[in-house]
Design a protein around this motif. Structure first.
Motif, PDB file in Angstrom:
ATOM      1  N   ALA A  74     -31.656  15.560  15.869  1.00  0.00           N
ATOM      2  CA  ALA A  74     -31.521  16.766  16.183  1.00  0.00           C
ATOM      3  C   ALA A  74     -29.776  17.053  16.212  1.00  0.00           C
ATOM      4  O   ALA A  74     -29.616  18.292  15.827  1.00  0.00           O
ATOM      5  N   GLN A  75     -29.096  16.085  16.429  1.00  0.00           N
ATOM      6  CA  GLN A  75     -27.414  16.422  16.531  1.00  0.00           C
ATOM      7  C   GLN A  75     -27.141  17.092  14.849  1.00  0.00           C
ATOM      8  O   GLN A  75     -26.436  17.588  14.820  1.00  0.00           O
ATOM      9  N   SER A  76     -27.817  16.097  13.969  1.00  0.00           N
ATOM     10  CA  SER A  76     -27.410  16.432  12.682  1.00  0.00           C
ATOM     11  C   SER A  76     -27.791  17.664  12.359  1.00  0.00           C
ATOM     12  O   SER A  76     -26.969  18.459  11.441  1.00  0.00           O
ATOM     13  N   ASP A  77     -29.151  18.169  12.770  1.00  0.00           N
ATOM     14  CA  ASP A  77     -29.480  19.532  12.570  1.00  0.00           C
ATOM     15  C   ASP A  77     -28.799  20.449  12.989  1.00  0.00           C
ATOM     16  O   ASP A  77     -28.335  21.497  12.312  1.00  0.00           O
ATOM     17  N   THR A  78     -28.086  20.397  14.316  1.00  0.00           N
ATOM     18  CA  THR A  78     -26.953  21.260  14.896  1.00  0.00           C
ATOM     19  C   THR A  78     -25.881  21.302  14.128  1.00  0.00           C
ATOM     20  O   THR A  78     -25.256  22.466  13.861  1.00  0.00           O
ATOM     21  N   GLU A  79     -25.332  20.176  13.606  1.00  0.00           N
ATOM     22  CA  GLU A  79     -23.899  20.299  12.975  1.00  0.00           C
ATOM     23  C   GLU A  79     -24.224  20.830  11.637  1.00  0.00           C
ATOM     24  O   GLU A  79     -23.108  21.496  11.381  1.00  0.00           O
ATOM     25  N   LEU A  80     -25.519  20.432  11.122  1.00  0.00           N
ATOM     26  CA  LEU A  80     -25.612  21.089   9.665  1.00  0.00           C
ATOM     27  C   LEU A  80     -25.749  22.685   9.780  1.00  0.00           C
ATOM     28  O   LEU A  80     -25.227  23.667   9.110  1.00  0.00           O
ATOM     29  N   ALA A  81     -26.383  23.110  10.741  1.00  0.00           N
ATOM     30  CA  ALA A  81     -26.648  24.572  11.235  1.00  0.00           C
ATOM     31  C   ALA A  81     -25.249  25.126  11.500  1.00  0.00           C
ATOM     32  O   ALA A  81     -24.775  26.413  10.956  1.00  0.00           O
ATOM     33  N   ARG A  82     -24.241  24.432  12.161  1.00  0.00           N
ATOM     34  CA  ARG A  82     -22.918  24.862  12.305  1.00  0.00           C
ATOM     35  C   ARG A  82     -22.151  24.933  11.069  1.00  0.00           C
ATOM     36  O   ARG A  82     -21.336  26.109  10.604  1.00  0.00           O
ATOM     37  N   LEU A  83     -22.214  24.118  10.059  1.00  0.00           N
ATOM     38  CA  LEU A  83     -21.672  23.951   8.950  1.00  0.00           C
ATOM     39  C   LEU A  83     -21.820  25.326   7.913  1.00  0.00           C
ATOM     40  O   LEU A  83     -21.282  26.009   7.349  1.00  0.00           O
ATOM     41  N   ARG A  84     -23.339  25.551   7.995  1.00  0.00           N
ATOM     42  CA  ARG A  84     -24.086  26.798   7.114  1.00  0.00           C
ATOM     43  C   ARG A  84     -23.621  27.983   7.910  1.00  0.00           C
ATOM     44  O   ARG A  84     -23.098  28.767   7.063  1.00  0.00           O
ATOM     45  N   ASP A  85     -23.398  28.076   9.346  1.00  0.00           N
ATOM     46  CA  ASP A  85     -22.974  29.355   9.703  1.00  0.00           C
ATOM     47  C   ASP A  85     -21.465  29.598   9.543  1.00  0.00           C
ATOM     48  O   ASP A  85     -21.014  30.738   8.956  1.00  0.00           O
ATOM     49  N   PHE A  86     -20.668  28.480   9.436  1.00  0.00           N
ATOM     50  CA  PHE A  86     -19.258  28.463   9.048  1.00  0.00           C
ATOM     51  C   PHE A  86     -19.195  29.041   7.571  1.00  0.00           C
ATOM     52  O   PHE A  86     -18.216  29.935   7.503  1.00  0.00           O
ATOM     53  N   VAL A  87     -20.042  28.540   6.676  1.00  0.00           N
ATOM     54  CA  VAL A  87     -19.858  28.910   5.119  1.00  0.00           C
ATOM     55  C   VAL A  87     -20.435  30.416   5.224  1.00  0.00           C
ATOM     56  O   VAL A  87     -19.787  31.172   4.406  1.00  0.00           O
TER      57      VAL A  87
END
Length: 67
Positions: free
Chosen positions: A3-16
């Motif tokens: 779940a943490q990895s999913d959250t961090e990946l979502a943050r990265l996607r949002d940033f890009v």
């Protein structure tokens, strides 16, 4: 931990997605040695600089994206 990895990946996607930089430009900035790929150290430095993601979380994300 997933779940943490999913959250961090979502943050990265949002940033890009929300960044004025194009993905290619971001990649070129992260690829410090010009090898054409992002190694784990480059990945960790980039995520820390952009999103304040610590090295352990960046390593987990690297493993997820590299799978």
């Amino acid at each position: 931990m997933a779940a943490q990895s999913d959250t961090e990946l979502a943050r990265l996607r949002d940033f890009v997605a929300n960044s004025w930089l194009r993905v290619r430009d971001v990649f070129a900035t992260w690829d410090e040695d010009g090898s054409g790929s992002i190694d784990q150290n480059e990945w960790q430095r980039a995520l820390n600089a952009l999103l304040r993601i610590n090295a352990a979380d960046a390593s987990r994300l690297f493993e997820v994206k590299d799978a």
